[in-house]
Enzyme design. Sequence first.
Site, short mmCIF file in Angstrom:
data_model
loop_
_atom_site.label_atom_id
_atom_site.label_comp_id
_atom_site.label_asym_id
_atom_site.label_seq_id
_atom_site.Cartn_x
_atom_site.Cartn_y
_atom_site.Cartn_z
N TYR A 1 27.39 1.65 -34.76
CA TYR A 1 26.22 2.26 -35.40
C TYR A 1 26.19 3.79 -35.34
CZ TYR A 1 24.59 -2.56 -35.39
OH TYR A 1 24.49 -3.91 -35.59
N HIS B 1 21.80 -0.44 -44.60
CA HIS B 1 22.42 -0.75 -43.30
C HIS B 1 23.37 0.38 -42.92
CE1 HIS B 1 20.82 -4.77 -43.43
NE2 HIS B 1 21.24 -4.85 -44.67
C1 DQA Z 1 22.18 -3.38 -39.29
C2 DQA Z 1 23.13 -4.58 -39.50
C3 DQA Z 1 22.51 -5.86 -38.99
O1 DQA Z 1 23.43 -6.94 -39.16
C4 DQA Z 1 22.20 -5.73 -37.51
O2 DQA Z 1 21.53 -6.90 -37.06
C5 DQA Z 1 21.42 -4.52 -37.18
C6 DQA Z 1 21.76 -3.27 -37.85
C7 DQA Z 1 22.82 -2.05 -39.71
O3 DQA Z 1 22.08 -1.10 -39.95
O4 DQA Z 1 24.05 -1.96 -39.77
O5 DQA Z 1 20.59 -4.53 -36.28
O6 DQA Z 1 21.03 -3.59 -40.12
#
Ligand code: DQA
Length: 143
Positions: free
Chosen positions: A23, A101
């Site tokens: 992330y 995302h």
């Molecule tokens: C997310 C991707 C999702 O699968 C995950 O559960 C998250 C973050 C992203 O920003 O990449 O919590 O939404």
Amino acid sequence: MDSVFVLNGPNLNLLGLREPAIYGSDTLDDIAGMLEDRARALGLEIDMRQSNHEGHLVDWLHEANAAGAKAVILNAAGFTHTSVALHDAIKAISVPVIEVHLSNPHRRESFRHNSFVGGAAIGTIAGFGAFSYLLALDAAARL
Ligand code: DQA
């Protein structure tokens, strides 16, 4: 001034600390700062929020609609893959919702390949880290 709600779901309060290899190292506050700067340039106002509770996200979608927001940028995080309630809330409002995302869920575990948000959103931006949010804001400005 047109407003854009930026709604963030569970565990995104831990951004910066949480699995940085996936992330990134930006915190949610860092992302809010980047969005504020970009919003100013676009003549938009952003309202950025985060909750670990599904119902808060549903309520905020309704609120964005009642407030006549121009768009909602939604990173529903884990609820993306589970929440019929969020799908229904997006369908129930007239404000366009852009799914965002940081990571690209399609490159990850199969349980992340289904999105209840994506089936109701106007579009999806994923896989560009914090930049996904900025791309979504640019998209919102053009709606
Ligand atoms: C997310 C991707 C999702 O699968 C995950 O559960 C998250 C973050 C992203 O920003 O990449 O919590 O939404």
